[in-house]
Design an enzyme around this catalytic site. Sequence first.
Site, PDB file in Angstrom:
ATOM      1  N   ASP A  66       0.810  -1.204   0.000  1.00 50.33           N
ATOM      2  CA  ASP A  66       0.000   0.000   0.000  1.00 50.33           C
ATOM      3  C   ASP A  66       0.849   1.262   0.000  1.00 50.33           C
ATOM      4  O   ASP A  66       2.066   1.213   0.180  1.00 50.33           O
ATOM      5  CB  ASP A  66      -0.964   0.001   1.202  1.00 50.33           C
ATOM      6  N   ASN A 134      -7.668  -2.669  14.480  1.00 48.02           N
ATOM      7  CA  ASN A 134      -9.046  -2.982  14.079  1.00 48.02           C
ATOM      8  C   ASN A 134      -9.113  -4.175  13.125  1.00 48.02           C
ATOM      9  O   ASN A 134     -10.143  -4.423  12.505  1.00 48.02           O
ATOM     10  CB  ASN A 134      -9.709  -1.754  13.435  1.00 48.02           C
TER      11      ASN A 134
HETATM   12  C1  F6R Z   1       1.513  -1.336   6.072  1.00 44.89           C
HETATM   13  C2  F6R Z   1       0.265  -2.033   6.243  1.00 44.89           C
HETATM   14  C3  F6R Z   1      -0.538  -1.944   7.497  1.00 44.89           C
HETATM   15  C4  F6R Z   1       0.273  -2.261   8.735  1.00 44.89           C
HETATM   16  C5  F6R Z   1      -0.604  -2.192   9.987  1.00 44.89           C
HETATM   17  C6  F6R Z   1       0.216  -2.426  11.245  1.00 44.89           C
HETATM   18  O1  F6R Z   1       2.049  -1.574   4.778  1.00 44.89           O
HETATM   19  O2  F6R Z   1      -0.152  -2.669   5.332  1.00 44.89           O
HETATM   20  O3  F6R Z   1      -1.621  -2.826   7.415  1.00 44.89           O
HETATM   21  O4  F6R Z   1       0.827  -3.543   8.615  1.00 44.89           O
HETATM   22  O5  F6R Z   1      -1.200  -0.942  10.051  1.00 44.89           O
HETATM   23  O6  F6R Z   1       1.105  -1.382  11.406  1.00 44.89           O
HETATM   24  P1  F6R Z   1       2.296  -1.460  12.468  1.00 44.89           P
HETATM   25  O7  F6R Z   1       3.203  -2.545  12.007  1.00 44.89           O
HETATM   26  O8  F6R Z   1       2.968  -0.117  12.400  1.00 44.89           O
HETATM   27  O9  F6R Z   1       1.677  -1.752  13.775  1.00 44.89           O
END
Ligand code: F6R
Length: 239
Positions: A66, A134
């Site tokens: 993303d 979430n």
């Molecule tokens: C990032 C992504 C998000 C993160 C998720 C967790 O490319 O796809 O889904 O994996 O928001 O974020 P962190 O690892 O910062 O807790």
Amino acid sequence: MEIRILSLSEINLAIKEEIASLLRRKPNAVLGLATGSSPIGVYDELVKAHKAGDISFNEVTSFNLDEYIGLNSDHPQSYRYFMNSHLFDHIDILKSRTHIPSMDKNSEDYYETYDNKIKDHGGIDFQILGIGSNGHIAFNEPGTSFDSLTHIVDLKESTIKDNSRFFNDVNEVPTKAVSMGLKSIMNTKRIVIIITGKNKANALKRLMSKEITTDFPASILHRHPKVTIYADQEAASLL
Ligand code: F6R
């Protein structure tokens, strides 16, 4: 779905080792990469292994999950910047083979092209995921269709709040992103999902309840044949 509960450093080493062994078998493997805090330790291990001469990414192709809409690639919070600074700038991957969904071409066709491009490369061999509190994976927020391919997303308030820790102010966090869809993720051949820290304990508990619902997007992973959850003790504290 398999779950392995390890320390953070063991998780990073185990995933690095899975990738190293894939690259030994298939030097031109296609990697699916995530941003956020969860994969940083894995990227550090991959850089170390590359510098030690243990792995080469010279023939690797990568696709990121993303990207925010509204940030240039040189913005420190853009995911292109993140990938360059945490991984790509320190290994021998060809930047031309690193793909990040972007807003360069603002048409639905373009986003479909992202999935087609992945298909043209033979699909993603190894996908790294994190999870939002979430239950989002990539930027597929609760309510996203299980049939979704790469698409534009309006970020939920909880995600904007979670991500505001990387910005000076919550108002600087973009409200839209481009994200691979849940179907795009399900098309990958092998998935590891990193779930660490106390703030992910509820998400892990809900994932382990095995209920499959669009209210909790990560639950679709129960339908994938090759998923491993790598969790630490803190995230596993409510199991
Ligand atoms: C990032 C992504 C998000 C993160 C998720 C967790 O490319 O796809 O889904 O994996 O928001 O974020 P962190 O690892 O910062 O807790």
